[in-house]
Structure formats: C-alpha cells, structure tokens
Motif scaffolding. Structure first.
Motif, PDB file in Angstrom:
ATOM      1  N   THR A  56     122.758  -1.748  25.309  1.00 18.99           N
ATOM      2  CA  THR A  56     123.464  -0.498  25.002  1.00 18.99           C
ATOM      3  C   THR A  56     123.438   0.451  26.191  1.00 18.99           C
ATOM      4  OG1 THR A  56     121.492   0.601  24.159  1.00 18.99           O
ATOM      5  CG2 THR A  56     122.829  -0.649  22.570  1.00 18.99           C
ATOM      6  N   GLY A  57     122.641   0.137  27.174  1.00 16.26           N
ATOM      7  CA  GLY A  57     122.532   1.011  28.335  1.00 16.26           C
ATOM      8  C   GLY A  57     121.909   2.352  27.990  1.00 16.26           C
ATOM      9  N   GLY A  58     121.207   2.404  26.860  1.00 17.09           N
ATOM     10  CA  GLY A  58     120.566   3.649  26.445  1.00 17.09           C
ATOM     11  C   GLY A  58     121.550   4.711  26.006  1.00 17.09           C
ATOM     12  N   LYS A  59     122.736   4.294  25.605  1.00 16.12           N
ATOM     13  CA  LYS A  59     123.788   5.259  25.284  1.00 16.12           C
ATOM     14  C   LYS A  59     124.148   5.235  23.803  1.00 16.12           C
ATOM     15  CE  LYS A  59     125.612   4.596  29.882  1.00 16.12           C
ATOM     16  NZ  LYS A  59     126.572   3.872  30.666  1.00 16.12           N
ATOM     17  N   LEU A  60     123.178   5.472  22.955  1.00 17.02           N
ATOM     18  CA  LEU A  60     123.451   5.574  21.525  1.00 17.02           C
ATOM     19  C   LEU A  60     123.395   7.034  21.118  1.00 17.02           C
ATOM     20  CD1 LEU A  60     121.419   2.703  19.806  1.00 17.02           C
ATOM     21  CD2 LEU A  60     123.873   2.866  20.099  1.00 17.02           C
ATOM     22  N   GLY A  61     124.426   7.466  20.422  1.00 16.43           N
ATOM     23  CA  GLY A  61     124.420   8.823  19.895  1.00 16.43           C
ATOM     24  C   GLY A  61     123.490   8.905  18.698  1.00 16.43           C
ATOM     25  N   ALA A  62     123.194  10.122  18.258  1.00 16.61           N
ATOM     26  CA  ALA A  62     122.286  10.322  17.126  1.00 16.61           C
ATOM     27  C   ALA A  62     122.804   9.623  15.874  1.00 16.61           C
ATOM     28  CB  ALA A  62     122.086  11.810  16.871  1.00 16.61           C
ATOM     29  N   ASP A  63     124.117   9.680  15.648  1.00 16.37           N
ATOM     30  CA  ASP A  63     124.680   9.027  14.466  1.00 16.37           C
ATOM     31  C   ASP A  63     124.548   7.506  14.569  1.00 16.37           C
ATOM     32  OD1 ASP A  63     126.498   9.116  16.606  1.00 16.37           O
ATOM     33  OD2 ASP A  63     128.205   8.798  15.260  1.00 16.37           O
ATOM     34  N   GLN A  64     124.752   6.963  15.749  1.00 18.17           N
ATOM     35  CA  GLN A  64     124.594   5.523  15.953  1.00 18.17           C
ATOM     36  C   GLN A  64     123.127   5.117  15.829  1.00 18.17           C
ATOM     37  OE1 GLN A  64     126.437   5.441  19.839  1.00 18.17           O
ATOM     38  NE2 GLN A  64     128.115   4.185  19.041  1.00 18.17           N
ATOM     39  N   PHE A  65     122.248   5.970  16.314  1.00 13.02           N
ATOM     40  CA  PHE A  65     120.825   5.659  16.240  1.00 13.02           C
ATOM     41  C   PHE A  65     120.384   5.511  14.789  1.00 13.02           C
ATOM     42  CE2 PHE A  65     116.368   6.858  15.813  1.00 13.02           C
ATOM     43  CZ  PHE A  65     115.783   5.937  16.664  1.00 13.02           C
ATOM     44  N   GLN A  66     120.802   6.423  13.946  1.00 16.30           N
ATOM     45  CA  GLN A  66     120.417   6.354  12.534  1.00 16.30           C
ATOM     46  C   GLN A  66     120.970   5.085  11.883  1.00 16.30           C
ATOM     47  OE1 GLN A  66     118.139   8.144  11.032  1.00 16.30           O
ATOM     48  NE2 GLN A  66     117.872   9.314  12.912  1.00 16.30           N
ATOM     49  N   ALA A  67     122.195   4.726  12.219  1.00 17.96           N
ATOM     50  CA  ALA A  67     122.791   3.503  11.668  1.00 17.96           C
ATOM     51  C   ALA A  67     122.020   2.272  12.155  1.00 17.96           C
ATOM     52  CB  ALA A  67     124.262   3.406  12.063  1.00 17.96           C
ATOM     53  N   GLN A  68     121.692   2.244  13.440  1.00 17.95           N
ATOM     54  CA  GLN A  68     120.930   1.124  14.005  1.00 17.95           C
ATOM     55  C   GLN A  68     119.532   1.052  13.395  1.00 17.95           C
ATOM     56  OE1 GLN A  68     121.758  -1.314  16.327  1.00 17.95           O
ATOM     57  NE2 GLN A  68     123.860  -0.610  16.103  1.00 17.95           N
ATOM     58  N   LYS A  69     118.929   2.201  13.195  1.00 15.95           N
ATOM     59  CA  LYS A  69     117.602   2.257  12.582  1.00 15.95           C
ATOM     60  C   LYS A  69     117.651   1.677  11.170  1.00 15.95           C
ATOM     61  CE  LYS A  69     114.159   5.641  11.075  1.00 15.95           C
ATOM     62  NZ  LYS A  69     113.859   7.083  10.995  1.00 15.95           N
ATOM     63  N   GLY A  70     118.671   2.039  10.418  1.00 14.54           N
ATOM     64  CA  GLY A  70     118.826   1.509   9.062  1.00 14.54           C
ATOM     65  C   GLY A  70     119.012  -0.001   9.062  1.00 14.54           C
ATOM     66  N   MET A  71     119.835  -0.496   9.989  1.00 13.54           N
ATOM     67  CA  MET A  71     120.044  -1.947  10.089  1.00 13.54           C
ATOM     68  C   MET A  71     118.747  -2.652  10.481  1.00 13.54           C
ATOM     69  SD  MET A  71     123.928  -2.167  11.715  1.00 13.54           S
ATOM     70  CE  MET A  71     123.376  -3.205  12.988  1.00 13.54           C
ATOM     71  N   PHE A  72     117.991  -2.039  11.372  1.00 14.41           N
ATOM     72  CA  PHE A  72     116.717  -2.612  11.800  1.00 14.41           C
ATOM     73  C   PHE A  72     115.750  -2.726  10.620  1.00 14.41           C
ATOM     74  CE2 PHE A  72     112.325  -1.661  13.048  1.00 14.41           C
ATOM     75  CZ  PHE A  72     112.046  -2.795  13.779  1.00 14.41           C
ATOM     76  N   ILE A  73     115.624  -1.652   9.863  1.00  9.30           N
ATOM     77  CA  ILE A  73     114.710  -1.656   8.714  1.00  9.30           C
ATOM     78  C   ILE A  73     115.142  -2.705   7.697  1.00  9.30           C
ATOM     79  CG2 ILE A  73     113.924  -0.288   6.730  1.00  9.30           C
ATOM     80  CD1 ILE A  73     113.972   2.162   8.660  1.00  9.30           C
ATOM     81  N   GLU A  74     116.429  -2.772   7.435  1.00 14.05           N
ATOM     82  CA  GLU A  74     116.943  -3.766   6.484  1.00 14.05           C
ATOM     83  C   GLU A  74     116.672  -5.191   6.971  1.00 14.05           C
ATOM     84  OE1 GLU A  74     121.223  -5.248   4.734  1.00 14.05           O
ATOM     85  OE2 GLU A  74     121.006  -3.141   5.284  1.00 14.05           O
ATOM     86  N   THR A  75     116.888  -5.421   8.255  1.00 14.29           N
ATOM     87  CA  THR A  75     116.652  -6.751   8.826  1.00 14.29           C
ATOM     88  C   THR A  75     115.174  -7.129   8.733  1.00 14.29           C
ATOM     89  OG1 THR A  75     118.510  -6.484  10.334  1.00 14.29           O
ATOM     90  CG2 THR A  75     116.894  -8.165  10.908  1.00 14.29           C
TER      91      THR A  75
END
Length: 118
Positions: A56-75
């Motif tokens: 991602t090159g460290g370029k995740l916005g706050a909204d994307q971060f929350q979505a990624q965090k949710g996917m991570f927890i679910e996984t």
C-alpha cells in the motif's frame, strides 16, 4: 544415424537431470527458508519487502484503515475457528501444514503489530 540418436538421448538426459536439479534446488531453498523462518528466527526481519500487489506504500486513509482493520479481524477469527486442514501453498515456503500456517500467521501478525508499537 547412431551418433545422431546418441546425441538426442544425451541431450534429453541432460535436460531432464538439469530440470530435476533446479526443481530440487528450489524445493531445498523453500524448505530451508521455512525451517529458518518458522522455527529458528524468533521474529520476521524488519523491512521485508512485500509483493507489489500487497504494497500500500503506507497510503491508507482513515476510512480505508478501519475497513482493513475489520477485514483483518474477520480473517483472524475465521482462521482461528477453521476446523479443516489448510491446503494453500505459501509463495516463499511452499506447502505448509495447518500448524505451520498458524506459526506463520502468528509471526506475520506479530511483525506488523510490532511495526506500530502495539
């Protein structure tokens, strides 16, 4: 004619041996990397390069971060509750057992949590 046939057979044997050696060399490298990464080295090294598709090159916005965090927890929850053997092939380590996948995932997750001081 006999000499030509001999050359063809020799060439085929050489090609077959070379391909077998290269495959064996690759498998040996995977097995060695697997042993070191999963059982010897306590942590994944810092600054490991990821596959470009996952970078991602460290370029995740706050909204994307929350979505990624949710996917991570679910996984992670799905992984923890999985009762079946995992049959995926790791790109660097080759075929892993379910236990080896667990070790790899734990180390990978720990690696990222340490990056962020968690």
């Amino acid at each position: 004619m006999q000499q030509k046939c001999c050359c063809i057979v020799t060439s085929a044997i050489t090609r077959c041996w070379t391909e077998t050696f290269l495959i064996s060399k690759a498998l040996f490298k995977q097995q060695l990397m697997r042993i070191i990464a999963l059982y010897i080295d306590p942590n994944f090294p810092k600054n490991l390069k990821t596959e470009s598709a996952n970078d991602t090159g460290g370029k995740l916005g706050a909204d994307q971060f929350q979505a990624q965090k949710g996917m991570f927890i679910e996984t992670m929850q799905q992984f923890a509750s999985c009762k079946e053997a995992i049959t995926l092939t790791h790109p660097a380590f080759g075929n892993l057992t379910t236990t080896q996948w667990g070790i790899a995932e734990w180390k990978h997750t720990d690696h990222h949590l340490m990056q962020f001081g968690v």
